[in-house]
Motif scaffolding. Sequence first.
Motif, mmCIF file in Angstrom:
data_model
loop_
_atom_site.group_PDB
_atom_site.id
_atom_site.type_symbol
_atom_site.label_atom_id
_atom_site.label_comp_id
_atom_site.label_asym_id
_atom_site.label_seq_id
_atom_site.Cartn_x
_atom_site.Cartn_y
_atom_site.Cartn_z
ATOM 1 N N GLY A 174 0.808 -1.216 0.000
ATOM 2 C CA GLY A 174 0.000 0.000 0.000
ATOM 3 C C GLY A 174 0.835 1.256 0.000
ATOM 4 O O GLY A 174 0.507 2.246 -0.663
ATOM 5 N N PHE B 39 0.396 3.471 -3.178
ATOM 6 C CA PHE B 39 -0.449 4.623 -2.877
ATOM 7 C C PHE B 39 0.293 5.591 -1.960
ATOM 8 O O PHE B 39 1.214 6.247 -2.379
ATOM 9 N N ASP B 40 -0.122 5.659 -0.699
ATOM 10 C CA ASP B 40 0.535 6.552 0.249
ATOM 11 C C ASP B 40 0.468 5.942 1.648
ATOM 12 O O ASP B 40 -0.063 4.854 1.842
ATOM 13 N N THR C 250 -1.203 6.811 4.415
ATOM 14 C CA THR C 250 -2.534 6.661 4.996
ATOM 15 C C THR C 250 -3.248 5.439 4.436
ATOM 16 O O THR C 250 -3.853 4.657 5.184
ATOM 17 N N THR C 251 -3.174 5.261 3.136
ATOM 18 C CA THR C 251 -3.803 4.101 2.503
ATOM 19 C C THR C 251 -3.144 2.815 2.981
ATOM 20 O O THR C 251 -3.825 1.813 3.227
ATOM 21 N N LEU D 262 -4.395 2.033 6.518
ATOM 22 C CA LEU D 262 -5.781 1.574 6.471
ATOM 23 C C LEU D 262 -5.862 0.147 5.951
ATOM 24 O O LEU D 262 -6.575 -0.698 6.516
ATOM 25 N N ALA D 263 -5.124 -0.154 4.897
ATOM 26 C CA ALA D 263 -5.122 -1.506 4.348
ATOM 27 C C ALA D 263 -4.554 -2.503 5.354
ATOM 28 O O ALA D 263 -5.068 -3.618 5.498
#
Length: 69
Positions: free
Chosen positions: A41, A45-46, A48-49, A52-53
Amino acid sequence: MPGFPALLALSMSLFGESPLAARGVLAVVGTLACWFVYLLGQRLFDETTALLACALTAISPAMVGFSAL
């Protein structure tokens, strides 16, 4: 998972044939899976993502059930 029986056989040969040894290995595998999801992730992405993942992976019923065999 094709290597799952081999992984359990290896853990039982190293740590004995107790259910605790098998559960310990499964807990480590589940933790590593969360870490790999986080890294993937973060790379795709970044931050935060990725977090969350990772959190969703940690609480998903499939992962919890797999780690509690």
